[in-house]
Every structure is written in structure tokens, then in C-alpha cells.
Design a protein around this motif. Structure first.
Motif, PDB file in Angstrom:
ATOM      1  N   GLN A 126       0.805  -1.221   0.000  1.00 42.97           N
ATOM      2  CA  GLN A 126       0.000   0.000   0.000  1.00 42.97           C
ATOM      3  C   GLN A 126       0.840   1.275   0.000  1.00 42.97           C
ATOM      4  O   GLN A 126       0.291   2.366  -0.071  1.00 42.97           O
ATOM      5  N   ASP A 127       2.166   1.121   0.091  1.00 43.36           N
ATOM      6  CA  ASP A 127       3.048   2.293   0.132  1.00 43.36           C
ATOM      7  C   ASP A 127       3.874   2.323  -1.149  1.00 43.36           C
ATOM      8  O   ASP A 127       4.849   1.590  -1.294  1.00 43.36           O
ATOM      9  N   VAL A 128       3.489   3.196  -2.078  1.00 44.23           N
ATOM     10  CA  VAL A 128       4.125   3.181  -3.404  1.00 44.23           C
ATOM     11  C   VAL A 128       5.578   3.655  -3.389  1.00 44.23           C
ATOM     12  O   VAL A 128       6.255   3.586  -4.403  1.00 44.23           O
ATOM     13  N   THR A 129       6.055   4.133  -2.233  1.00 43.37           N
ATOM     14  CA  THR A 129       7.451   4.571  -2.178  1.00 43.37           C
ATOM     15  C   THR A 129       8.392   3.407  -1.861  1.00 43.37           C
ATOM     16  O   THR A 129       9.608   3.595  -1.804  1.00 43.37           O
ATOM     17  N   THR A 130       7.839   2.217  -1.613  1.00 48.81           N
ATOM     18  CA  THR A 130       8.683   1.075  -1.251  1.00 48.81           C
ATOM     19  C   THR A 130       8.611  -0.003  -2.328  1.00 48.81           C
ATOM     20  O   THR A 130       7.611  -0.122  -3.035  1.00 48.81           O
ATOM     21  N   PRO A 131       9.672  -0.814  -2.455  1.00 54.16           N
ATOM     22  CA  PRO A 131       9.605  -1.944  -3.387  1.00 54.16           C
ATOM     23  C   PRO A 131       8.510  -2.932  -2.979  1.00 54.16           C
ATOM     24  O   PRO A 131       8.297  -3.140  -1.781  1.00 54.16           O
ATOM     25  N   CYS A 132       7.828  -3.493  -3.962  1.00 54.10           N
ATOM     26  CA  CYS A 132       6.826  -4.535  -3.703  1.00 54.10           C
ATOM     27  C   CYS A 132       6.585  -5.282  -5.011  1.00 54.10           C
ATOM     28  O   CYS A 132       6.159  -4.681  -5.992  1.00 54.10           O
ATOM     29  N   ASN A 133       6.860  -6.574  -4.996  1.00 52.92           N
ATOM     30  CA  ASN A 133       6.699  -7.375  -6.219  1.00 52.92           C
ATOM     31  C   ASN A 133       5.242  -7.526  -6.628  1.00 52.92           C
ATOM     32  O   ASN A 133       4.940  -7.761  -7.797  1.00 52.92           O
ATOM     33  N   LYS A 134       4.340  -7.425  -5.684  1.00 51.29           N
ATOM     34  CA  LYS A 134       2.914  -7.560  -6.019  1.00 51.29           C
ATOM     35  C   LYS A 134       2.431  -6.306  -6.755  1.00 51.29           C
ATOM     36  O   LYS A 134       1.677  -6.401  -7.721  1.00 51.29           O
TER      37      LYS A 134
END
Lengths: 333, 168
Positions: A126-134
Motif C-alpha cells: 500500500q506504500d508506493v514509495t517502497t519496493p513490492c513485487n505484487k
């Protein structure tokens, strides 16, 4: 937020065509998850196809070749489903699961299909400033080394350790629910346990649905076993919080041993987790603390925990023992 | 993309063009000047923006105005009958159910919606018997109002107010 087209088709077929023909389109129903994602930048559709006014809001019993089922339309609100007389009397575990989810306002707004298709509340997703593969395939998983209290312990991958947030879907997994899906080529049905998938190397895909396929409803068998189902949720607050772990269960004993049992867990995996191995271990045996704990441990044989999620193992054991023992006590009452 | 919509707010019909991205909350506050409805978290977590929408309690921050075209919205200021306060409003006054007051319109609308749900026999997470008529004791009230936060912590007053309204 991107500029956004909005259409409100008048039939499910038109809705499917509108999304299937446009890679940038998404379905909108209650909006309680999607509208938040629009603001957060997690979802960036170019067009919304509003299905909330389609004639998919019925709850009715039907006799089928699989016995009597309760057919629930996709846009039936969570609050209405939880309060429906047939759900309260014949599917109490589903009613309890719905009532354990979200807040009074959100249950008035959220739809049945939207609840199934809601996305993980992993803080990094939910935090677009962090990496997330989903959210952004290939960017990495921040939850592996970061805040991990809600992470999965079963069926996760090196790419994603997110958990599915729904309570309702856990009860549906235990109750052998079918999901009815309309696509460009017509209608199909699948077990709800085949709707959600494990992350593997495609964590961006929560479900097995193709783009443009619309969940039009679910069918829940009205069995004697389902009529004694229940749901237990363990969370950080008494109300309005996502599950750390949850248990949906139903059991019937005869002569002190299990005749039939259903068990599913929430808060443990990328999908609602039907605990078939534990069910198998419990069949034909007694329901006591030792037997249930052993069954839970059998299901958890391949669990992978981190420092942040170790607590989930004893919590699942305790919650499952308490839930099943209470159900068996209730049988005698 | 601008779309023409109609919203009826506290009995007054409004026709307006909204950008498709506008929430009901922003349409009410920024376009129609209805500031009774409060923006708290803007993410559905605090309940400050609660109204009654087509009779149901509803988070206006989590819905798009374009999708609610034709809706009938009742805010806390639309509940009174002239100078006579709604019983829930009066109960909040009687019990000091607020400190700063920012969450109050949402609390009041949520309580009105919740009391109606209970009247229709809807169970809650803490209802022991799903088949019984709910008895709105303190645990039931707390559970059913859990979607409305009060950062001043005026919960004892809010609980007392809703208890009074439930019994009137």
C-alpha cells in the motif's frame, strides 16, 4: 490519480466486454478497497466499469445436482449477507466471518465479490514509495526484511509473503463454496479455493481470473455440517482490525470420533488456507486438545516462520483447539 | 472526464458536473459547501466522513461521486426536524459525547444507521445468538460503533449517548 473514464453498463455481459477489451479497465463495485487504492496510487486504471447496479444482488436457495445451495449475487452487501436469515441459521460461520470483518460502515458498502477480490493489506503493497513485487513486479519484497507481523507462514515465495485479508473468504473456503464467473466466452464455476492462488513468481496475480472475467456470484452448499460452522478471529484490537490468524471450522462427531470436519485458516497465506491435511488427520479420531494440536502441526509441517511470525504457530494451534472443542461441546448442548 | 450527476443532500437536490475522480466527500465539501461532513483520514479508517446514503451509513471518502449519481444523502445537519434535534443529536448533547467535535457528525450519522440496523435485527460480532433480537448492551454499542474513532477519547460520553438513544 490518472484521468479516469467511467462507464456503467446495464448487463453483466456488457461489463465483461468493457473490461476484457481494455487492458487499462477495472471493475468497480462497493469501492471500499479500490477507491482507496486509486488515491494511494496502488491501482492506476484508465477506466472504471461500474458493476454495482447490475442485477446481481439476490440471495436465494436453489436445488442443484450438488444439493441445495445458497446463491449469493456478486453485489450483495456484506452487512446484508451477514444478516440474511438463511445465512444466520444455516451458515453461521459465514455470518460470523462477515461480522468479524471491517467496520459497520464498510460492511454496508462492500460487496460479496469485492470482498473476495480485495487486495492484501501488506503495508509495503500500500506504500508506493517502497519496493513490492505484487504492486511492481521485479522491484523486490520489502516485507521479507521489514515489518512482518502480518506475513504469511504457508505457501509464500521468495517474491511475496503477503496474506489475503478477507474473513468472509476463509469461511467460504471451509464451506466448499463455488464461485460463478462470467467471461467473454461464457460462464464457468470453480471452487473458491481455486480462485485465490499462491504467489509463486507472479505475486501480482491474486487470483486465477483472466482480465475481464467478472465474479457474478457464489454458491454455498446448505449442508448439516455447514449449519454448525463457526469462525474465530484473533487480532490486535477487539474490533476493526485485520486477522493475525483466523479459523473457520465445522465438525460433526459420533460416538466420540470425528465423522466429518471442515477447517480453513486466515492470516497465514496469500490465499484463504483450507487445512485439508489437518482435516484428514482429525477424521475418525477424537476431538481433544492433543488430537487437534497434532492435526494443526501436521498442516503446519511445511510452515516457514520468521522472527516476526513465529507467534502465529502457537496462536493457530490455540485458536483451532479452542474453536473445535467449543463446537463439539455445542453438539452435546 | 467530467460527468453530470444529481445528489440530494439533506432534502435539497443538486445537479453538478464532477470529475470522475471526485469522492462523494470532496463533492459535498468542496463543490456543494456541505462542511458538516468531515474529512479525517480520507482512507476509511476513522469514520469522520460518515453520512446516511440511501438510508445506509456510508463512508463518503471511499466512494466516487459519479458512482453515487442519484443518491440521497443525509448528513448530521439534515437529521433535525427544524429546531427539534434528532434523539441521537440530543443524546450527544445530554452526555457530552464529544470534546473537539470534529468526529461528531460522523458519530451521529453512524449511530443513527447502527440503531436502524439493530432495529431490523442485524447481529454483530459480539451477538451471542445469531438468531436472537439484538440487545444493545454496552459491548454491542462499542462493537457496532467501532468504525468511528474519537481522538479526544470522548468514548464514555459517546457510549452514554448511544445508550440513551437506543433506549428512547
Amino acid at each position: 490519480m490518472r484521468a479516469l473514464d467511467y462507464v456503467r453498463p446495464s448487463t453483466p455481459e456488457e461489463a465483461v466486454a468493457a473490461v476484457a477489451g481494455d487492458e487499462d479497465a477495472m471493475f468497480l463495485a462497493g469501492g471500499s478497497n479500490l477507491v482507496d487504492h486509486l488515491k494511494l496510487g496502488v491501482a492506476r486504471p484508465g477506466r472504471l466499469v461500474d458493476v454495482s447496479r447490475l442485477p446481481l444482488d439476490e440471495v436465494a436457495t436453489h436445488d442443484t445436482d450438488r444439493g441445495t445451495v445458497l446463491r449469493v449475487g456478486a453485489t450483495v452487501r456484506n452487512a446484508d449477507l451477514a444478516a440474511h436469515p438463511v445465512v444466520r441459521s444455516r451458515l453461521p460461520g459465514l455470518s460470523r466471518a462477515l461480522l468479524a470483518g471491517a467496520s459497520g460502515q464498510i460492511r454496508q458498502q462492500a460487496s460479496t465479490a469485492g470482498n473476495l477480490l480485495q487486495r492484501t493489506r501488506c503495508v509495503y503493497f500500500q506504500d508506493v514509495t517502497t519496493p513490492c513485487n505484487k504492486r511492481e513486479p521485479g522491484s523486490g519484497c520489502s516485507a521479507l526484511e521489514g515489518y512482518g507481523r502480518y506475513n504469511a507462514v504457508l505457501g509464500a515465495s521468495e517474491h511475496c509473503v503477503a496474506t489475503h485479508p478477507s474473513d468472509m473468504a476463509v469461511a467460504m473456503a471451509a464451506l466448499d463454496t463455488s464461485v460463478v464467473v462470467l467471461g467473454p466466452d461464457g460462464e464457468r464455476r470453480m471452487p473458491s479455493t481455486d480462485l485465490h492462488r499462491l504467489p509463486g513468481d507472479e505475486p501480482q496475480r491474486d487470483t486465477t481470473l483472466a482480465h475481464g472475467e467478472l465474479v457474478t456470484g457464489v454458491e454455498i452448499p446448505l449442508t448439516d455440517l455447514a449449519a454448525v460452522s463457526t469462525y474465530r478471529k484473533v487480532r490486535d484490537r477487539a474490533s476493526y482490525a485485520f486477522a493475525l490468524v483466523s479459523v473457520a471450522a465445522a465438525v460433526r462427531t459420533a460416538g466420540g470420533v470425528v465423522e466429518d470436519v471442515r477447517l480453513a485458516w486466515g492470516g497465514v497465506a496469500h490465499a484463504p488456507w483450507r487445512a485439508r491435511r489437518a482435516e484428514e488427520a482429525l477424521r475418525c479420531g477424537p476431538v481433544d486438545e492433543q488430537a487437534v494440536a497434532a492435526a494443526v502441526d501436521a498442516e503446519l509441517a511445511e510452515a516457514e516462520t520468521s522472527e516476526a511470525t513465529t507467534y502465529k504457530v502457537p496462536m493457530l494451534r490455540g485458536a483451532t483447539v479452542e474453536t473445535l472443542l467449543a463446537l463439539v461441546e455445542g453438539e452435546d448442548a | 472526464m467530467d460527468v453530470p450527476i444529481t445528489l440530494t443532500v439533506d432534502g435539497v437536490e443538486h445537479r453538478l458536473d464532477v470529475d470522475t475522480r471526485t469522492t462523494v466527500l470532496d463533492a459535498l465539501r468542496e463543490r456543494l459547501g456541505v462542511t458538516t461532513v468531515k474529512k479525517g483520514c480520507d482512507h476509511g479508517q476513522c469514520g469522520s466522513c460518515t453520512v446516511l446514503l440511501d438510508g445506509r451509513r456510508h463512508l463518503t471518502c471511499l466512494s466516487l461521486a459519479v458512482a453515487q449519481d442519484g443518491a440521497e444523502v443525509v448528513t448530521a445537519s439534515g437529521l433535525a426536524d427544524g429546531d427539534v434535534l434528532h434523539p441521537v443529536q440530543q443524546a450527544f448533547l445530554d452526555h457530552d459525547g464529544y470534546q473537539c467535535g470534529y468526529c461528531t457528525p460522523g458519530q451521529v450519522c453512524s449511530a443513527v444507521g447502527m440503531l436502524d440496523e439493530a432495529k431490523r435485527g442485524h447481529p454483530s460480532h459480539v451477538t451471542a445468538d445469531l438468531g436472537a433480537e439484538p440487545d444493545l448492551d454496552d459491548d454491542e454499542i462499542r462493537e457496532r460503533m467501532s468504525g468511528n474513532l474519537c481522538r479526544c477519547g470522548a468514548y464514555p460520553g459517546i457510549l452514554g449517548a448511544v445508550r440513551q438513544a437506543a433506549r428512547s
